[in-house]
Design a protein around this motif. Structure first.
Motif, PDB file in Angstrom:
ATOM      1  N   ASN A  11       0.824  -1.202   0.000  1.00 34.13           N
ATOM      2  CA  ASN A  11       0.000   0.000   0.000  1.00 34.13           C
ATOM      3  C   ASN A  11       0.865   1.262   0.000  1.00 34.13           C
ATOM      4  OD1 ASN A  11      -1.515   2.248   1.703  1.00 34.13           O
ATOM      5  ND2 ASN A  11      -3.061   0.995   0.652  1.00 34.13           N
ATOM      6  N   VAL A  12       1.919   1.274   0.801  1.00 34.44           N
ATOM      7  CA  VAL A  12       2.835   2.418   0.829  1.00 34.44           C
ATOM      8  C   VAL A  12       3.463   2.604  -0.552  1.00 34.44           C
ATOM      9  CG1 VAL A  12       5.015   3.307   1.790  1.00 34.44           C
ATOM     10  CG2 VAL A  12       3.304   2.282   3.309  1.00 34.44           C
ATOM     11  N   ALA A  13       3.898   1.516  -1.175  1.00 35.03           N
ATOM     12  CA  ALA A  13       4.527   1.597  -2.493  1.00 35.03           C
ATOM     13  C   ALA A  13       3.554   2.080  -3.562  1.00 35.03           C
ATOM     14  CB  ALA A  13       5.113   0.243  -2.872  1.00 35.03           C
ATOM     15  N   ILE A  14       2.325   1.594  -3.514  1.00 38.93           N
ATOM     16  CA  ILE A  14       1.319   2.012  -4.493  1.00 38.93           C
ATOM     17  C   ILE A  14       0.986   3.492  -4.318  1.00 38.93           C
ATOM     18  CG2 ILE A  14      -1.113   1.705  -5.154  1.00 38.93           C
ATOM     19  CD1 ILE A  14      -0.606  -1.354  -4.563  1.00 38.93           C
ATOM     20  N   ARG A  15       0.866   3.931  -3.083  1.00 42.79           N
ATOM     21  CA  ARG A  15       0.620   5.358  -2.831  1.00 42.79           C
ATOM     22  C   ARG A  15       1.797   6.200  -3.302  1.00 42.79           C
ATOM     23  NH1 ARG A  15      -1.126   5.990   3.199  1.00 42.79           N
ATOM     24  NH2 ARG A  15      -1.206   8.175   2.585  1.00 42.79           N
ATOM     25  N   THR A  16       2.998   5.667  -3.139  1.00 46.43           N
ATOM     26  CA  THR A  16       4.192   6.364  -3.617  1.00 46.43           C
ATOM     27  C   THR A  16       4.165   6.482  -5.134  1.00 46.43           C
ATOM     28  OG1 THR A  16       5.483   5.585  -1.730  1.00 46.43           O
ATOM     29  CG2 THR A  16       6.721   6.300  -3.669  1.00 46.43           C
ATOM     30  N   LEU A  17       3.861   5.386  -5.808  1.00 46.62           N
ATOM     31  CA  LEU A  17       3.791   5.407  -7.272  1.00 46.62           C
ATOM     32  C   LEU A  17       2.694   6.354  -7.748  1.00 46.62           C
ATOM     33  CD1 LEU A  17       4.920   4.332  -9.914  1.00 46.62           C
ATOM     34  CD2 LEU A  17       3.339   2.411  -9.714  1.00 46.62           C
ATOM     35  N   ASP A  62      15.698  12.515  -2.560  1.00 51.46           N
ATOM     36  CA  ASP A  62      15.272  13.173  -1.325  1.00 51.46           C
ATOM     37  C   ASP A  62      14.157  14.188  -1.548  1.00 51.46           C
ATOM     38  OD1 ASP A  62      15.693  13.422   1.557  1.00 51.46           O
ATOM     39  OD2 ASP A  62      16.319  15.480   1.067  1.00 51.46           O
ATOM     40  N   SER A  63      14.223  14.932  -2.653  1.00 51.94           N
ATOM     41  CA  SER A  63      13.166  15.915  -2.901  1.00 51.94           C
ATOM     42  C   SER A  63      11.830  15.228  -3.166  1.00 51.94           C
ATOM     43  CB  SER A  63      13.536  16.846  -4.059  1.00 51.94           C
ATOM     44  OG  SER A  63      13.603  16.143  -5.278  1.00 51.94           O
ATOM     45  N   LEU A  64      11.862  14.080  -3.817  1.00 53.20           N
ATOM     46  CA  LEU A  64      10.643  13.312  -4.044  1.00 53.20           C
ATOM     47  C   LEU A  64      10.067  12.831  -2.724  1.00 53.20           C
ATOM     48  CD1 LEU A  64       8.761  11.750  -6.133  1.00 53.20           C
ATOM     49  CD2 LEU A  64      10.213   9.812  -5.584  1.00 53.20           C
ATOM     50  N   THR A  65      10.921  12.250  -1.893  1.00 53.91           N
ATOM     51  CA  THR A  65      10.451  11.741  -0.603  1.00 53.91           C
ATOM     52  C   THR A  65       9.907  12.867   0.261  1.00 53.91           C
ATOM     53  OG1 THR A  65      12.112  10.000  -0.735  1.00 53.91           O
ATOM     54  CG2 THR A  65      11.091  10.344   1.395  1.00 53.91           C
ATOM     55  N   SER A  66      10.603  13.992   0.295  1.00 53.70           N
ATOM     56  CA  SER A  66      10.143  15.125   1.103  1.00 53.70           C
ATOM     57  C   SER A  66       8.777  15.618   0.642  1.00 53.70           C
ATOM     58  CB  SER A  66      11.159  16.270   1.026  1.00 53.70           C
ATOM     59  OG  SER A  66      12.387  15.869   1.575  1.00 53.70           O
ATOM     60  N   MET A  68       6.549  13.926  -1.034  1.00 49.55           N
ATOM     61  CA  MET A  68       5.558  12.886  -0.798  1.00 49.55           C
ATOM     62  C   MET A  68       5.117  12.861   0.663  1.00 49.55           C
ATOM     63  SD  MET A  68       5.778   8.831  -1.493  1.00 49.55           S
ATOM     64  CE  MET A  68       6.813   8.588  -0.068  1.00 49.55           C
ATOM     65  N   VAL A  69       6.057  13.047   1.561  1.00 48.25           N
ATOM     66  CA  VAL A  69       5.727  13.069   2.990  1.00 48.25           C
ATOM     67  C   VAL A  69       4.699  14.162   3.265  1.00 48.25           C
ATOM     68  CG1 VAL A  69       6.678  13.628   5.271  1.00 48.25           C
ATOM     69  CG2 VAL A  69       7.872  12.004   3.790  1.00 48.25           C
ATOM     70  N   VAL A  70       4.912  15.327   2.694  1.00 54.20           N
ATOM     71  CA  VAL A  70       3.995  16.451   2.894  1.00 54.20           C
ATOM     72  C   VAL A  70       2.640  16.174   2.233  1.00 54.20           C
ATOM     73  CG1 VAL A  70       3.584  18.878   2.334  1.00 54.20           C
ATOM     74  CG2 VAL A  70       5.833  18.150   3.161  1.00 54.20           C
ATOM     75  N   ALA A  71       2.668  15.683   1.000  1.00 50.20           N
ATOM     76  CA  ALA A  71       1.433  15.508   0.233  1.00 50.20           C
ATOM     77  C   ALA A  71       0.579  14.330   0.700  1.00 50.20           C
ATOM     78  CB  ALA A  71       1.761  15.339  -1.247  1.00 50.20           C
ATOM     79  N   THR A  72       1.220  13.255   1.142  1.00 48.26           N
ATOM     80  CA  THR A  72       0.461  12.039   1.445  1.00 48.26           C
ATOM     81  C   THR A  72       0.359  11.733   2.934  1.00 48.26           C
ATOM     82  OG1 THR A  72       2.385  10.567   1.355  1.00 48.26           O
ATOM     83  CG2 THR A  72       1.204  10.970  -0.723  1.00 48.26           C
ATOM     84  N   GLY A  73       1.230  12.320   3.722  1.00 53.27           N
ATOM     85  CA  GLY A  73       1.255  12.021   5.144  1.00 53.27           C
ATOM     86  C   GLY A  73       1.981  10.731   5.480  1.00 53.27           C
ATOM     87  N   ILE A  74       2.576  10.094   4.483  1.00 53.25           N
ATOM     88  CA  ILE A  74       3.367   8.887   4.732  1.00 53.25           C
ATOM     89  C   ILE A  74       4.683   9.320   5.366  1.00 53.25           C
ATOM     90  CG2 ILE A  74       4.581   6.927   3.691  1.00 53.25           C
ATOM     91  CD1 ILE A  74       2.540   7.048   1.401  1.00 53.25           C
ATOM     92  N   ALA A  75       4.986   8.800   6.528  1.00 53.08           N
ATOM     93  CA  ALA A  75       6.231   9.151   7.210  1.00 53.08           C
ATOM     94  C   ALA A  75       7.427   8.607   6.437  1.00 53.08           C
ATOM     95  CB  ALA A  75       6.231   8.593   8.630  1.00 53.08           C
ATOM     96  N   ARG A  76       8.495   9.380   6.429  1.00 51.66           N
ATOM     97  CA  ARG A  76       9.722   8.990   5.736  1.00 51.66           C
ATOM     98  C   ARG A  76      10.194   7.603   6.186  1.00 51.66           C
ATOM     99  NH1 ARG A  76      13.695  12.074   3.091  1.00 51.66           N
ATOM    100  NH2 ARG A  76      12.498  13.937   3.562  1.00 51.66           N
ATOM    101  N   ARG A  77      10.125   7.344   7.483  1.00 51.37           N
ATOM    102  CA  ARG A  77      10.591   6.045   7.981  1.00 51.37           C
ATOM    103  C   ARG A  77       9.702   4.912   7.489  1.00 51.37           C
ATOM    104  NH1 ARG A  77       7.719   4.149  12.376  1.00 51.37           N
ATOM    105  NH2 ARG A  77       6.377   5.670  13.376  1.00 51.37           N
ATOM    106  N   HIS A  78       8.432   5.194   7.221  1.00 49.02           N
ATOM    107  CA  HIS A  78       7.538   4.162   6.697  1.00 49.02           C
ATOM    108  C   HIS A  78       7.927   3.766   5.276  1.00 49.02           C
ATOM    109  CE1 HIS A  78       4.160   5.257   9.744  1.00 49.02           C
ATOM    110  NE2 HIS A  78       5.126   4.526  10.277  1.00 49.02           N
TER     111      HIS A  78
END
Length: 114
Positions: A11-17, A62-66, A68-78
């Motif tokens: 689910n985390v990966a699909i939300r990331t994609l 890193d810019s993608l992850t940052s 995504m964290v803001v937009a989706t609420g998925i924590a970086r560690r997740h």
């Protein structure tokens, strides 16, 4: 490994994609980072390691992850935890399909088999 852990990681990966696919520039960076093309991504997505690769590419950008964290609420560690789960799962799937004789040969002759 628990089925719920794998489902959560997928689910985390699909939300990331999905996040990557919402923006043309992000998608171009993703395709460049993974070596995929628009016409090969569908076939690649059937691979057991695809979702792990999605998270790997996200972690390396890193810019993608940052964003995504803001937009989706998925924590970086997740993202990292999900990657680890999916990577281990894909390794198990590969190992399950490799004949024992090939594993023994690889152990005895690692340079010859790559």
């Amino acid at each position: 490994m628990d089925k719920l852990d794998i489902d959560w990681a997928e689910n985390v990966a699909i939300r990331t994609l999905a996040y990557i696919g919402q923006d043309e520039a992000r998608m171009k960076r993703f395709l460049l980072a993974t070596g995929l093309r628009g016409d090969t991504i569908r076939k690649a997505s059937t691979s057991g390691s695809f979702l792990s690769g999605v998270l790997s590419a996200a972690i390396e950008d890193d810019s993608l992850t940052s964003g995504m964290v803001v937009a989706t609420g998925i924590a970086r560690r997740h993202v990292s935890e999900a990657h680890d789960i999916l990577f281990k799962q894909s390794r198990r799937e590969v190992a399950a399909h490799v004949p024992a004789s090939a594993v023994r040969k690889k152990a005895l002759y690692p340079r010859q088999l790559g």
